[in-house]
Design a protein around this motif. Structure first.
Motif, PDB file in Angstrom:
ATOM      1  N   ARG A 161      54.431  30.106 120.413  1.00 52.58           N
ATOM      2  CA  ARG A 161      54.623  29.621 119.044  1.00 52.58           C
ATOM      3  C   ARG A 161      55.558  28.419 118.966  1.00 52.58           C
ATOM      4  NH1 ARG A 161      54.992  35.603 116.222  1.00 52.58           N
ATOM      5  NH2 ARG A 161      52.741  35.916 116.023  1.00 52.58           N
ATOM      6  N   ARG A 162      56.024  27.935 120.117  1.00 51.24           N
ATOM      7  CA  ARG A 162      56.924  26.782 120.109  1.00 51.24           C
ATOM      8  C   ARG A 162      56.141  25.503 120.377  1.00 51.24           C
ATOM      9  NH1 ARG A 162      61.818  28.823 123.950  1.00 51.24           N
ATOM     10  NH2 ARG A 162      60.095  28.969 125.441  1.00 51.24           N
ATOM     11  N   THR A 163      56.553  24.437 119.706  1.00 49.94           N
ATOM     12  CA  THR A 163      55.891  23.148 119.862  1.00 49.94           C
ATOM     13  C   THR A 163      56.068  22.626 121.282  1.00 49.94           C
ATOM     14  OG1 THR A 163      56.323  22.653 117.545  1.00 49.94           O
ATOM     15  CG2 THR A 163      55.767  20.800 118.978  1.00 49.94           C
ATOM     16  N   MET A 164      55.019  22.044 121.824  1.00 52.27           N
ATOM     17  CA  MET A 164      55.048  21.497 123.182  1.00 52.27           C
ATOM     18  C   MET A 164      54.335  20.154 123.178  1.00 52.27           C
ATOM     19  SD  MET A 164      53.561  23.298 126.666  1.00 52.27           S
ATOM     20  CE  MET A 164      54.794  24.584 126.585  1.00 52.27           C
ATOM     21  N   ASP A 165      54.875  19.216 123.919  1.00 55.69           N
ATOM     22  CA  ASP A 165      54.263  17.894 124.024  1.00 55.69           C
ATOM     23  C   ASP A 165      53.189  17.952 125.108  1.00 55.69           C
ATOM     24  OD1 ASP A 165      53.642  15.247 123.874  1.00 55.69           O
ATOM     25  OD2 ASP A 165      55.470  14.526 124.834  1.00 55.69           O
ATOM     26  N   ALA A 166      51.937  17.888 124.707  1.00 61.60           N
ATOM     27  CA  ALA A 166      50.837  17.951 125.672  1.00 61.60           C
ATOM     28  C   ALA A 166      49.714  17.040 125.202  1.00 61.60           C
ATOM     29  CB  ALA A 166      50.329  19.385 125.809  1.00 61.60           C
ATOM     30  N   SER A 167      49.098  16.347 126.134  1.00 65.80           N
ATOM     31  CA  SER A 167      48.017  15.424 125.800  1.00 65.80           C
ATOM     32  C   SER A 167      46.744  16.216 125.500  1.00 65.80           C
ATOM     33  CB  SER A 167      47.767  14.478 126.974  1.00 65.80           C
ATOM     34  OG  SER A 167      47.206  15.206 128.064  1.00 65.80           O
ATOM     35  N   PRO A 168      45.751  15.579 124.873  1.00 67.57           N
ATOM     36  CA  PRO A 168      44.476  16.251 124.643  1.00 67.57           C
ATOM     37  C   PRO A 168      43.859  16.784 125.943  1.00 67.57           C
ATOM     38  CG  PRO A 168      44.587  14.288 123.293  1.00 67.57           C
ATOM     39  CD  PRO A 168      45.797  14.259 124.195  1.00 67.57           C
ATOM     40  N   ALA A 169      43.937  15.998 127.019  1.00 71.90           N
ATOM     41  CA  ALA A 169      43.367  16.436 128.292  1.00 71.90           C
ATOM     42  C   ALA A 169      44.102  17.659 128.835  1.00 71.90           C
ATOM     43  CB  ALA A 169      43.415  15.297 129.309  1.00 71.90           C
ATOM     44  N   GLU A 170      45.421  17.696 128.670  1.00 67.56           N
ATOM     45  CA  GLU A 170      46.201  18.834 129.156  1.00 67.56           C
ATOM     46  C   GLU A 170      45.867  20.103 128.366  1.00 67.56           C
ATOM     47  OE1 GLU A 170      50.285  16.721 130.834  1.00 67.56           O
ATOM     48  OE2 GLU A 170      50.041  16.995 128.663  1.00 67.56           O
ATOM     49  N   VAL A 171      45.752  19.979 127.060  1.00 68.96           N
ATOM     50  CA  VAL A 171      45.419  21.149 126.247  1.00 68.96           C
ATOM     51  C   VAL A 171      44.016  21.647 126.581  1.00 68.96           C
ATOM     52  CG1 VAL A 171      45.149  22.030 123.905  1.00 68.96           C
ATOM     53  CG2 VAL A 171      46.996  20.446 124.416  1.00 68.96           C
ATOM     54  N   ARG A 172      43.096  20.713 126.784  1.00 69.75           N
ATOM     55  CA  ARG A 172      41.747  21.109 127.200  1.00 69.75           C
ATOM     56  C   ARG A 172      41.800  21.905 128.502  1.00 69.75           C
ATOM     57  NH1 ARG A 172      38.995  16.146 128.944  1.00 69.75           N
ATOM     58  NH2 ARG A 172      40.219  16.601 130.802  1.00 69.75           N
ATOM     59  N   ASP A 173      42.579  21.452 129.456  1.00 70.53           N
ATOM     60  CA  ASP A 173      42.685  22.162 130.731  1.00 70.53           C
ATOM     61  C   ASP A 173      43.309  23.544 130.559  1.00 70.53           C
ATOM     62  OD1 ASP A 173      41.535  20.018 132.010  1.00 70.53           O
ATOM     63  OD2 ASP A 173      43.428  19.215 132.791  1.00 70.53           O
ATOM     64  N   TYR A 174      44.288  23.668 129.663  1.00 68.22           N
ATOM     65  CA  TYR A 174      44.886  24.983 129.397  1.00 68.22           C
ATOM     66  C   TYR A 174      43.813  25.958 128.914  1.00 68.22           C
ATOM     67  CZ  TYR A 174      49.505  22.647 129.371  1.00 68.22           C
ATOM     68  OH  TYR A 174      50.630  21.939 129.697  1.00 68.22           O
ATOM     69  N   VAL A 175      42.952  25.475 128.032  1.00 62.22           N
ATOM     70  CA  VAL A 175      41.909  26.337 127.473  1.00 62.22           C
ATOM     71  C   VAL A 175      40.871  26.694 128.534  1.00 62.22           C
ATOM     72  CG1 VAL A 175      40.024  26.469 125.795  1.00 62.22           C
ATOM     73  CG2 VAL A 175      42.237  25.527 125.114  1.00 62.22           C
ATOM     74  N   VAL A 176      40.423  25.712 129.289  1.00 62.41           N
ATOM     75  CA  VAL A 176      39.416  25.960 130.321  1.00 62.41           C
ATOM     76  C   VAL A 176      39.940  26.951 131.367  1.00 62.41           C
ATOM     77  CG1 VAL A 176      38.129  24.899 132.217  1.00 62.41           C
ATOM     78  CG2 VAL A 176      38.228  23.774 129.978  1.00 62.41           C
ATOM     79  N   TYR A 177      41.200  26.806 131.737  1.00 60.53           N
ATOM     80  CA  TYR A 177      41.822  27.702 132.729  1.00 60.53           C
ATOM     81  C   TYR A 177      41.802  29.151 132.247  1.00 60.53           C
ATOM     82  CZ  TYR A 177      45.520  29.391 135.924  1.00 60.53           C
ATOM     83  OH  TYR A 177      46.247  30.073 136.871  1.00 60.53           O
ATOM     84  N   GLN A 178      42.235  29.353 131.006  1.00 62.59           N
ATOM     85  CA  GLN A 178      42.310  30.717 130.469  1.00 62.59           C
ATOM     86  C   GLN A 178      40.912  31.280 130.202  1.00 62.59           C
ATOM     87  OE1 GLN A 178      45.919  31.059 127.591  1.00 62.59           O
ATOM     88  NE2 GLN A 178      45.566  28.867 127.842  1.00 62.59           N
ATOM     89  N   LEU A 179      40.007  30.422 129.773  1.00 56.73           N
ATOM     90  CA  LEU A 179      38.624  30.824 129.567  1.00 56.73           C
ATOM     91  C   LEU A 179      38.000  31.295 130.873  1.00 56.73           C
ATOM     92  CD1 LEU A 179      35.945  30.959 128.003  1.00 56.73           C
ATOM     93  CD2 LEU A 179      35.739  28.476 128.297  1.00 56.73           C
ATOM     94  N   GLY A 180      38.282  30.572 131.952  1.00 59.33           N
ATOM     95  CA  GLY A 180      37.731  30.956 133.253  1.00 59.33           C
ATOM     96  C   GLY A 180      38.227  32.306 133.726  1.00 59.33           C
ATOM     97  N   ALA A 181      39.509  32.583 133.506  1.00 59.02           N
ATOM     98  CA  ALA A 181      40.079  33.867 133.915  1.00 59.02           C
ATOM     99  C   ALA A 181      39.423  35.016 133.167  1.00 59.02           C
ATOM    100  CB  ALA A 181      41.586  33.866 133.687  1.00 59.02           C
TER     101      ALA A 181
END
Length: 255
Positions: A74-94
């Motif tokens: 719930r805390r704000t984090m500085d992340a680029s669109p590409a980084e956020v996309r990778d976070y989602v893909v990683y968790q989706l894969g698991a």
């Protein structure tokens, strides 16, 4: 007959820390948003939650968050669109691996907490996540938490999206949610009234008494609400009386 989905965030326990009441809530919902291990969850909890959903015939979705367990995502984090996309893909894969192991699959994506806020504020971030999930599986459904995100989803070729509403939180007149620091017991009759109002008329009463439009086809109930089961029981008691049918997300977006 009005078709509507009930979704719930689940699998948010990890290690010795317990969050929510997944086993008791699961029989009442049609879609489970399962934490992907970044803001909450761990491999064992993911497996157990997938098993529980599969046993009850509940649709499985990933509930990806920012990599911040201390702040519960719930805390704000500085992340680029590409980084956020990778976070989602990683968790989706698991989660997809656990789903495949149990003879099922992931049907939807619903971002959590600060990640959701980031996507709501930035169409570029939202589009990157949506395009990334389609690259993994073009049949995935995006569960949109607000109209900003839903509007972006409508512009992404090939993406199917469902707009969701809330009945155990209060809305402001501008349709933003009033999120409490700590969830408290809710009046089951009031929550059931809101469910029926959104399901049948697409409207709900805001905190100031104004009637606002919430054209949702999926309703979220918070599993960590202290009386979540009581709320869901009240909702189920109203369904037959109002010609409402509980359906899964794939049925809502079927051509």
């Amino acid at each position: 007959m009005t078709g509507i989905d009930i979704n719930c965030d689940m699998g948010e326990s990890f290690g010795n820390w317990t969050m929510g009441n997944d086993a008791d809530v699961m029989p009442y919902v049609t879609s489970a948003n399962i934490a992907g291990g970044y803001h909450a969850g761990d491999p064992h909890v993911m497996r157990e939650t997938v098993e529980l959903a599969a046993d009850h015939g509940v649709g499985i979705g990933v509930h990806p968050g920012l990599p911040d367990k201390v702040g519960f995502g719930r805390r704000t984090m500085d992340a680029s669109p590409a980084e956020v996309r990778d976070y989602v893909v990683y968790q989706l894969g698991a989660l997809a691996a656990f789903a495949r192991r149990h003879g099922t699959s992931v049907q939807h994506v619903k971002p959590h907490g600060a990640m959701y806020s980031m996507l709501s504020d930035s169409a570029e971030h939202a589009r990157a996540v949506m395009e990334g999930m389609l690259e993994v599986d073009e049949d995935l459904i995006y569960l949109a938490t607000d109209m900003n995100i839903h509007e972006v989803a409508q512009q992404v070729d090939g993406l199917r999206a469902v707009f969701e509403g809330y009945v155990d939180l209060d809305y402001r007149a501008d349709r933003s949610l009033i999120v409490e620091q700590e969830l408290s017991d809710r009046d089951p009759d009031l929550v059931a009234d809101r469910f029926v109002s959104i399901a049948t008329d697409g409207v709900v009463e805001a905190a100031n008494g104004e009637e606002i439009s919430v054209p949702a086809d999926s309703i979220c109930i918070h599993g960590d609400n202290p009386n979540a089961v009581e709320l869901l029981e009240a909702i189920h008691e109203r369904i037959d009386d109002h010609d409402i049918e509980l359906v899964g997300l794939p049925e809502l977006v079927a051509d």
